[in-house]
Design an enzyme around this catalytic site. Structure first.
Site, PDB file in Angstrom:
ATOM      1  N   ASP A  87       1.000  -1.221  -0.128  1.00  0.00           N
ATOM      2  CA  ASP A  87       0.076   0.001   0.160  1.00  0.00           C
ATOM      3  C   ASP A  87       0.785   1.184   0.122  1.00  0.00           C
ATOM      4  O   ASP A  87       1.722   1.407   0.933  1.00  0.00           O
ATOM      5  CB  ASP A  87      -0.949  -0.034   1.266  1.00  0.00           C
ATOM      6  CG  ASP A  87      -1.905  -0.951   1.113  1.00  0.00           C
ATOM      7  OD1 ASP A  87      -2.881  -0.903   0.285  1.00  0.00           O
ATOM      8  OD2 ASP A  87      -1.974  -1.974   2.116  1.00  0.00           O
ATOM      9  N   ARG A  95       3.640   2.769   3.643  1.00  0.00           N
ATOM     10  CA  ARG A  95       4.543   1.979   4.715  1.00  0.00           C
ATOM     11  C   ARG A  95       6.157   2.381   4.426  1.00  0.00           C
ATOM     12  O   ARG A  95       6.903   2.488   5.526  1.00  0.00           O
ATOM     13  CB  ARG A  95       4.514   0.651   4.020  1.00  0.00           C
ATOM     14  CG  ARG A  95       3.201   0.270   3.863  1.00  0.00           C
ATOM     15  CD  ARG A  95       2.315   0.224   5.026  1.00  0.00           C
ATOM     16  NE  ARG A  95       0.902  -0.289   4.729  1.00  0.00           N
ATOM     17  CZ  ARG A  95      -0.089  -0.244   5.501  1.00  0.00           C
ATOM     18  NH1 ARG A  95      -0.070   0.939   6.420  1.00  0.00           N
ATOM     19  NH2 ARG A  95      -1.241  -0.715   5.063  1.00  0.00           N
ATOM     20  N   ARG A 159      -7.913   9.932   2.644  1.00  0.00           N
ATOM     21  CA  ARG A 159      -7.533   9.049   1.492  1.00  0.00           C
ATOM     22  C   ARG A 159      -8.216   9.129   0.125  1.00  0.00           C
ATOM     23  O   ARG A 159      -7.786   8.633  -0.595  1.00  0.00           O
ATOM     24  CB  ARG A 159      -7.671   7.503   2.220  1.00  0.00           C
ATOM     25  CG  ARG A 159      -7.003   7.327   3.218  1.00  0.00           C
ATOM     26  CD  ARG A 159      -7.346   5.917   3.846  1.00  0.00           C
ATOM     27  NE  ARG A 159      -6.948   4.813   2.886  1.00  0.00           N
ATOM     28  CZ  ARG A 159      -7.543   3.510   3.052  1.00  0.00           C
ATOM     29  NH1 ARG A 159      -7.931   3.355   3.974  1.00  0.00           N
ATOM     30  NH2 ARG A 159      -7.181   2.644   2.113  1.00  0.00           N
ATOM     31  N   LYS A 189      -9.405   1.022  -5.978  1.00  0.00           N
ATOM     32  CA  LYS A 189     -10.029   0.520  -4.798  1.00  0.00           C
ATOM     33  C   LYS A 189     -11.072   1.781  -4.344  1.00  0.00           C
ATOM     34  O   LYS A 189     -10.814   2.847  -4.502  1.00  0.00           O
ATOM     35  CB  LYS A 189      -9.377   0.015  -3.592  1.00  0.00           C
ATOM     36  CG  LYS A 189      -8.229   0.948  -3.225  1.00  0.00           C
ATOM     37  CD  LYS A 189      -7.432   0.181  -2.352  1.00  0.00           C
ATOM     38  CE  LYS A 189      -6.325   1.169  -1.564  1.00  0.00           C
ATOM     39  NZ  LYS A 189      -5.402   0.472  -0.664  1.00  0.00           N
ATOM     40  N   HIS A 190     -12.069   1.228  -3.602  1.00  0.00           N
ATOM     41  CA  HIS A 190     -12.618   0.125  -3.070  1.00  0.00           C
ATOM     42  C   HIS A 190     -13.688  -0.100  -3.763  1.00  0.00           C
ATOM     43  O   HIS A 190     -14.967   0.357  -3.351  1.00  0.00           O
ATOM     44  CB  HIS A 190     -12.785  -0.074  -1.608  1.00  0.00           C
ATOM     45  CG  HIS A 190     -11.511   0.345  -0.763  1.00  0.00           C
ATOM     46  ND1 HIS A 190     -11.185   1.439  -0.643  1.00  0.00           N
ATOM     47  CD2 HIS A 190     -10.741  -0.523  -0.056  1.00  0.00           C
ATOM     48  CE1 HIS A 190     -10.175   1.652   0.073  1.00  0.00           C
ATOM     49  NE2 HIS A 190      -9.701   0.336   0.350  1.00  0.00           N
ATOM     50  N   HIS A 202     -12.371  -2.820   8.233  1.00  0.00           N
ATOM     51  CA  HIS A 202     -11.435  -3.818   8.812  1.00  0.00           C
ATOM     52  C   HIS A 202     -12.027  -4.396  10.014  1.00  0.00           C
ATOM     53  O   HIS A 202     -11.793  -5.451  10.435  1.00  0.00           O
ATOM     54  CB  HIS A 202     -10.470  -2.797   9.435  1.00  0.00           C
ATOM     55  CG  HIS A 202      -9.522  -2.164   8.362  1.00  0.00           C
ATOM     56  ND1 HIS A 202      -9.661  -1.255   7.718  1.00  0.00           N
ATOM     57  CD2 HIS A 202      -8.293  -2.742   7.953  1.00  0.00           C
ATOM     58  CE1 HIS A 202      -8.647  -0.848   6.759  1.00  0.00           C
ATOM     59  NE2 HIS A 202      -7.814  -1.708   6.814  1.00  0.00           N
ATOM     60  N   ASP A 274      -9.964  -7.379  -1.322  1.00  0.00           N
ATOM     61  CA  ASP A 274      -9.564  -6.752  -0.155  1.00  0.00           C
ATOM     62  C   ASP A 274      -8.944  -7.912   0.944  1.00  0.00           C
ATOM     63  O   ASP A 274      -9.419  -9.250   0.547  1.00  0.00           O
ATOM     64  CB  ASP A 274     -10.456  -5.631   0.764  1.00  0.00           C
ATOM     65  CG  ASP A 274      -9.690  -4.804   1.428  1.00  0.00           C
ATOM     66  OD1 ASP A 274      -8.287  -4.925   1.582  1.00  0.00           O
ATOM     67  OD2 ASP A 274     -10.042  -3.685   1.888  1.00  0.00           O
TER      68      ASP A 274
END
Length: 351
Positions: A87, A95, A159, A189-190, A202, A274
């Protein structure tokens, strides 16, 4: 001493075309942040054997620059050509940072507020070169969701690019073009739209039935019909009763994946799920059920983080799940082979 001896010695090693195809459908995570991790070493062995075709990194896997490079070298060893995904949206979902020598990428909302699409494309091209230099070839982005600041998973973190579908699509095209110029493929996405969900997938499947509108398809429609269509589209764990009245989230819903994305929007690229280990699915079904239903729905690449409830024999078990599902009439072998061919075609383009 060898960790996970049963898996390391190769029980149920693939011996036929179907088992090899299942390996191509697996996008798998691992424990640890160095190449000395037993989990990483085992996964690298499974990649070399053709039992796993794709690997993805999460924050737990990110150590020093030397650690990350060492892991990527481990997964790329041998003749296998795995997809190596991460990601790298920008903002809180990045990251690899300045500490690793990477360009800082602002969150999507800030990019849209401060840059033109052409300026964003240049930024994303540099970020793509950063990823490619390390050895990554897939970025799990861009986000095409409509911006709603009250959304806990997307809007709260900035985001999404905005509310206007045309604006979202223009910056998403810049994202795909920029990263693509460096040889990094993207996953939009999504699908079919997470932006107005009131909860976080999540933790549980996000029911978008009361908030979702056709306008949330527009960024996808425009991006998929552009000259910068993404190599992949990622489905979300999103319930949409108008299309899937049985309550199945998009990741495992044939009406949404095959009917809407493939049929109505005409998308012929790779559909990636996902993470099937997310609470949205794991609280109501096991991996086997989620895996089989996702393939049957029309997905091609199935993401399993494999951190909680770590299973070193996951690739072998996946082959067993598919064989038993075919025998029971829950899944058609042709669907498995079709999915594998899409992933293989993508890999051929990449390499």
């Amino acid at each position: 001493m060898i960790a996970y001896p049963g898996a390391w010695l190769g029980w149920f090693r693939p011996r036929d075309e179907l088992a090899a195809a299942v390996g191509d459908l697996l996008l798998v995570g691992f424990h640890g942040s160095t190449s000395a991790s037993p989990s990483a070493r085992l996964l690298a062995r499974q990649v070399r054997r053709g039992q796993v075709g794709a690997v993805f990194f999460v924050s737990e896997n990110i150590g020093t620059t030397e650690d990350v490079v060492g892991l990527l070298r481990l997964f790329r060893a041998g003749t296998a050509r795995p997809l190596l995904a991460i990601d790298h949206e920008g903002g809180v979902v990045q990251r690899l940072t300045k500490a690793h020598g990477f360009t800082r990428v602002p969150a999507a909302r800030k990019v849209a507020a401060k840059m033109s699409p052409s300026g964003a494309c240049s930024l994303y091209a540099q970020a793509g070169r950063d990823l490619a230099t390390f050895g990554f070839n897939v970025n799990l982005g861009p986000v095409l969701d409509v911006d709603d600041p009250t959304n806990p998973a997307i809007g709260f973190h900035g985001r999404a690019y905005g509310k206007d579908p045309r604006l979202i699509a223009s910056y998403a095209q810049a994202f795909v073009e920029g990263f693509g110029s460096a040889g990094v493929m993207c996953a939009a996405k999504h699908f079919p739209g997470h932006g107005r969900a009131v909860n976080d997938s999540h933790d549980e499947a996000a029911d978008i039935s009361a908030t979702w509108t056709e306008a949330e398809l527009e960024p996808f429609t425009q991006l998929l019909s552009s000259c910068h269509a993404p190599a992949m589209v990622m489905t979300g764990h999103l319930r949409l009763s108008q299309l899937s009245p049985d309550g199945r989230p998009a990741t495992i819903s044939a009406p949404i994946v095959t009917g809407l994305l493939r049929g109505r929007l005409g998308y012929q690229g790779v559909v990636v799920t996902d993470d099937l280990d997310m609470g949205a699915l794991s609280r109501s079904m096991g991996r086997r059920e989620a895996f089989v239903q996702a393939i049957a729905a029309g997905s091609d690449l199935l993401m399993i983080k494999n951190l909680f409830g770590y299973d070193p024999l996951l690739p072998q078990r996946a082959v067993g799940w598919v064989r038993s599902a075919i025998a029971r009439g829950e899944l058609k072998e042709e669907r498995v082979m079709e999915a594998a061919e899409r992933v293989r075609a993508l890999r051929e383009k990449m390499f």
